[in-house]
Design a protein around this motif. Structure first.
Motif, PDB file in Angstrom:
ATOM      1  N   CYS A  36       7.788  28.556  56.638  1.00  0.00           N
ATOM      2  CA  CYS A  36       8.309  29.495  55.646  1.00  0.00           C
ATOM      3  C   CYS A  36       7.935  29.051  54.230  1.00  0.00           C
ATOM      4  O   CYS A  36       8.079  27.876  53.897  1.00  0.00           O
ATOM      5  N   VAL A  38       8.253  28.733  50.068  1.00  0.00           N
ATOM      6  CA  VAL A  38       9.341  28.604  49.096  1.00  0.00           C
ATOM      7  C   VAL A  38       9.578  29.966  48.454  1.00  0.00           C
ATOM      8  O   VAL A  38      10.705  30.403  48.279  1.00  0.00           O
ATOM      9  N   ASP A  39       8.485  30.652  48.110  1.00  0.00           N
ATOM     10  CA  ASP A  39       8.565  31.970  47.492  1.00  0.00           C
ATOM     11  C   ASP A  39       7.992  32.990  48.473  1.00  0.00           C
ATOM     12  O   ASP A  39       6.778  33.161  48.561  1.00  0.00           O
ATOM     13  N   PRO A  40       8.846  33.691  49.243  1.00  0.00           N
ATOM     14  CA  PRO A  40       8.355  34.610  50.266  1.00  0.00           C
ATOM     15  C   PRO A  40       7.621  35.820  49.699  1.00  0.00           C
ATOM     16  O   PRO A  40       6.921  36.513  50.424  1.00  0.00           O
ATOM     17  N   VAL A  41       7.748  36.077  48.410  1.00  0.00           N
ATOM     18  CA  VAL A  41       7.036  37.199  47.809  1.00  0.00           C
ATOM     19  C   VAL A  41       5.595  36.787  47.486  1.00  0.00           C
ATOM     20  O   VAL A  41       4.647  37.492  47.791  1.00  0.00           O
ATOM     21  N   ALA A  42       5.436  35.625  46.886  1.00  0.00           N
ATOM     22  CA  ALA A  42       4.109  35.166  46.490  1.00  0.00           C
ATOM     23  C   ALA A  42       3.307  34.641  47.668  1.00  0.00           C
ATOM     24  O   ALA A  42       2.105  34.861  47.761  1.00  0.00           O
ATOM     25  N   CYS A  43       3.955  33.920  48.583  1.00  0.00           N
ATOM     26  CA  CYS A  43       3.295  33.324  49.754  1.00  0.00           C
ATOM     27  C   CYS A  43       2.023  32.571  49.367  1.00  0.00           C
ATOM     28  O   CYS A  43       0.975  32.742  49.973  1.00  0.00           O
ATOM     29  N   ASP A  47       2.565  26.468  49.482  1.00  0.00           N
ATOM     30  CA  ASP A  47       3.942  26.759  49.060  1.00  0.00           C
ATOM     31  C   ASP A  47       4.833  26.789  50.306  1.00  0.00           C
ATOM     32  O   ASP A  47       5.280  27.834  50.746  1.00  0.00           O
ATOM     33  N   THR A  49       8.011  25.204  52.877  1.00  0.00           N
ATOM     34  CA  THR A  49       9.315  24.536  52.886  1.00  0.00           C
ATOM     35  C   THR A  49       9.443  23.538  54.037  1.00  0.00           C
ATOM     36  O   THR A  49      10.337  22.709  54.033  1.00  0.00           O
TER      37      THR A  49
END
Length: 69
Positions: A36, A38-43, A47, A49
């Motif tokens: 997953c 950290v920023d699910p929008v930017a992916c 990045d 977790t």
């Protein structure tokens, strides 16, 4: 989540039941082991977790059915 595979799998594609079940299981395993972001929008690349989606999948065995459900 659960899944079943048609008992005769895909004879037209030369895929037997054992192969079909293995392929479906491998596909679900990819989801459950995805990292997953950290920023699910930017992916963004890198990045991560180190956490995985909380999805559990069970193979309910072969079925004999001619309808997709």
């Amino acid at each position: 989540m659960s899944f079943s595979v048609q008992r005769d799998a895909s004879p037209a594609q030369s895929i037997d039941l054992a192969t079909a079940r293995t392929l479906v299981k491998q596909a679900f395993d990819q989801w459950s082991t995805a990292d997953c972001p950290v920023d699910p929008v930017a992916c963004a690349d890198g990045d991560a977790t180190g956490k995985n989606p909380s999805i559990t999948v069970s193979d309910l065995g072969p079925v004999s059915c001619d309808q997709v459900e």
